[in-house]
Design a protein around this motif. Structure first.
Motif, PDB file in Angstrom:
ATOM      1  N   ILE A  33       0.828  -1.202   0.000  1.00  0.00           N
ATOM      2  CA  ILE A  33       0.000   0.000   0.000  1.00  0.00           C
ATOM      3  C   ILE A  33       0.866   1.256   0.000  1.00  0.00           C
ATOM      4  O   ILE A  33       0.580   2.238  -0.682  1.00  0.00           O
ATOM      5  N   LEU A  34       1.969   1.242   0.762  1.00  0.00           N
ATOM      6  CA  LEU A  34       2.841   2.407   0.843  1.00  0.00           C
ATOM      7  C   LEU A  34       3.565   2.687  -0.477  1.00  0.00           C
ATOM      8  O   LEU A  34       3.877   3.842  -0.792  1.00  0.00           O
ATOM      9  N   LYS A  35       3.839   1.643  -1.242  1.00  0.00           N
ATOM     10  CA  LYS A  35       4.712   1.767  -2.420  1.00  0.00           C
ATOM     11  C   LYS A  35       4.314   2.865  -3.403  1.00  0.00           C
ATOM     12  O   LYS A  35       5.180   3.660  -3.827  1.00  0.00           O
ATOM     13  N   PRO A  36       3.038   2.992  -3.818  1.00  0.00           N
ATOM     14  CA  PRO A  36       2.708   4.031  -4.808  1.00  0.00           C
ATOM     15  C   PRO A  36       2.891   5.448  -4.297  1.00  0.00           C
ATOM     16  O   PRO A  36       2.988   6.382  -5.079  1.00  0.00           O
ATOM     17  N   THR A  82       6.959   4.053   7.357  1.00  0.00           N
ATOM     18  CA  THR A  82       5.653   4.679   7.188  1.00  0.00           C
ATOM     19  C   THR A  82       5.774   6.197   7.297  1.00  0.00           C
ATOM     20  O   THR A  82       5.188   6.947   6.505  1.00  0.00           O
ATOM     21  N   ILE A  83       6.549   6.671   8.269  1.00  0.00           N
ATOM     22  CA  ILE A  83       6.749   8.104   8.441  1.00  0.00           C
ATOM     23  C   ILE A  83       7.370   8.708   7.185  1.00  0.00           C
ATOM     24  O   ILE A  83       6.966   9.777   6.711  1.00  0.00           O
ATOM     25  N   THR A  84       8.358   8.016   6.608  1.00  0.00           N
ATOM     26  CA  THR A  84       9.032   8.511   5.410  1.00  0.00           C
ATOM     27  C   THR A  84       8.070   8.662   4.245  1.00  0.00           C
ATOM     28  O   THR A  84       8.103   9.657   3.511  1.00  0.00           O
ATOM     29  N   VAL A  85       7.200   7.667   4.070  1.00  0.00           N
ATOM     30  CA  VAL A  85       6.235   7.734   2.967  1.00  0.00           C
ATOM     31  C   VAL A  85       5.266   8.899   3.161  1.00  0.00           C
ATOM     32  O   VAL A  85       4.967   9.648   2.223  1.00  0.00           O
ATOM     33  N   TYR A  86       4.784   9.094   4.383  1.00  0.00           N
ATOM     34  CA  TYR A  86       3.890  10.225   4.638  1.00  0.00           C
ATOM     35  C   TYR A  86       4.597  11.557   4.378  1.00  0.00           C
ATOM     36  O   TYR A  86       3.990  12.501   3.840  1.00  0.00           O
ATOM     37  N   PHE A 142       0.415   1.238  13.756  1.00  0.00           N
ATOM     38  CA  PHE A 142       1.616   1.818  13.088  1.00  0.00           C
ATOM     39  C   PHE A 142       1.686   3.344  12.859  1.00  0.00           C
ATOM     40  O   PHE A 142       2.672   3.809  13.023  1.00  0.00           O
ATOM     41  N   LYS A 143       1.676   4.520  12.565  1.00  0.00           N
ATOM     42  CA  LYS A 143       2.058   5.716  11.796  1.00  0.00           C
ATOM     43  C   LYS A 143       2.981   6.698  12.527  1.00  0.00           C
ATOM     44  O   LYS A 143       3.653   7.460  11.860  1.00  0.00           O
TER      45      LYS A 143
END
Length: 270
Positions: free
Chosen positions: A165-168, A218-222, A211-212
Motif C-alpha cells: 500500500i505504501l509503495k505508490p 511509514t513516516i518517510t512515505v507520509y 503503526f504511523k
C-alpha cells in the motif's frame, strides 16, 4: 567521476536515507510493544547457547540480541542506525546482561570471515536494499557449520501488504534495490544462499497488533506526500481499510491483526 565512483556515492546516499528513516519515530518502543517475543523465538530456533559468539544484523534496539545474551552467548548487536542503541543498552541493563553495540552496514559487515557461531536477524537484514549482497555477508561472517537464522515479514502477511500500500506513495527505489518482504518468501531466500547453506528449516507464524507515529518507513512515505492532501487522505484510507480487512477481533473494542513471518534457519555449508 567514474561510473564506479558514481555508484558508490549513490549507495552512500541511499544508506544515509535508510539510517535517517529508522531514526524517525520511536522504533524501540514499537518493537517492545508490538513484537516483544519475536527475537526470543528466533534465538530459540537457532539454538543459541552459552559460550557461542553471536552476531545480530539489523539489531535495532536488541529485540533478538538481548535474548541471545540472556542465553549466555557473547553477542554483537549491529545496525546501520546507532540512534537505536541507547534504548537497547538501557533494556539490556535492566535485564542484567552485557553485549557489544556496533554501527554496521549489513551489506558490508565490519567483521572477519567465519567470526561467529550464529548470525541472525529479526526483521532487520530484510530492509537492506541489495539482497544478494547482504546474504553474502551473512554467510561470510558465519563459521562453516554455524547457524544462520532469519525472521522476516512475508509478502502476503499484514506488514507485506502494508508495504504494498505504501509503495505508490513512496519515492521510487534506486536501481537494484529489492522490496523487503521478499525475504519472507522461501524460494527467494533459498536462491539468495544457494548451496552455501544446508539443513534449511522454514516456519511461517502469525503475530499481531499496530503503526504511523513510530515506524520509520511509514513516516518517510507520509513525508514524501506531505504536500499532497489528496494522496495523504488516500493513504490514510488504504491503511485503515487494510486494518479493517485484516481485523480478527470479535467486537471486543480493539483491533487484532495477524502478522505473518517466515522463520528461516540453516547451517553454513562446510
Amino acid at each position: 567521476m567514474t561510473t564506479q565512483d558514481s555508484a558508490a556515492e549513490a549507495d552512500r546516499a541511499l544508506k544515509a536515507k535508510h539510517r535517517a528513516m529508522w531514526a524517525q519515530g520511536d522504533y524501540p518502543s514499537l518493537a517492545a510493544e508490538v513484537i516483544p517475543d519475536l527475537g526470543a523465538v528466533l534465538v530459540e530456533a537457532c539454538g543459541v547457547r552459552s559460550g557461542q559468539r553471536v552476531l545480530d544484523v539489523g539489531a535495532g534496539s536488541g529485540n533478538a540480541a538481548i535474548p541471545a545474551a540472556l542465553a549466555g552467548a557473547d553477542v554483537v548487536a549491529s545496525d546501520l542506525t546507532p540512534e537505536l542503541f541507547e534504548a537497547g543498552r538501557q533494556s539490556a541493563g535492566k535485564q542484567g546482561v552485557e553485549l557489544s553495540w556496533q554501527e554496521a552496514d549489513a551489506e558490508a559487515l565490519p567483521f572477519g570471515d567465519a567470526e561467529f557461531d550464529t548470525v541472525l536477524s529479526c526483521v532487520g537484514v530484510m530492509f537492506a536494499p541489495h539482497h544478494q549482497q547482504a546474504a553474502g555477508e551473512l554467510v561470510r561472517v558465519c563459521r562453516p557449520g554455524g547457524t544462520i537464522g532469519l525472521l522476516s515479514w512475508t509478502p502476503q502477511g499484514f506488514i507485506g501488504r502494508m508495504f504494498a500500500i505504501l509503495k505508490p506513495y513512496a519515492p521510487p527505489p534506486p536501481p537494484g534495490a529489492q522490496p523487503p518482504p521478499l525475504w519472507g518468501d522461501e524460494d527467494h531466500v533459498r536462491a539468495l544462499f544457494g548451496d552455501r547453506i544446508t539443513d534449511v528449516r522454514e516456519t511461517p507464524e502469525a503475530f499481531r497488533d499496530y503503526f504511523k507515529e513510530r515506524y520509520g518507513p511509514t513516516i518517510t512515505v507520509y513525508k514524501n506526500i506531505a504536500g499532497d492532501p489528496e494522496r495523504t487522505a488516500a493513504l490514510d484510507r488504504d491503511l485503515a481499510d487494510l486494518a479493517r480487512e485484516s481485523d480478527l477481533s470479535t467486537g471486543g473494542g480493539g483491533t487484532v491483526l495477524e502478522w505473518e513471518y517466515l522463520l528461516f534457519t540453516a547451517r553454513r555449508a562446510n
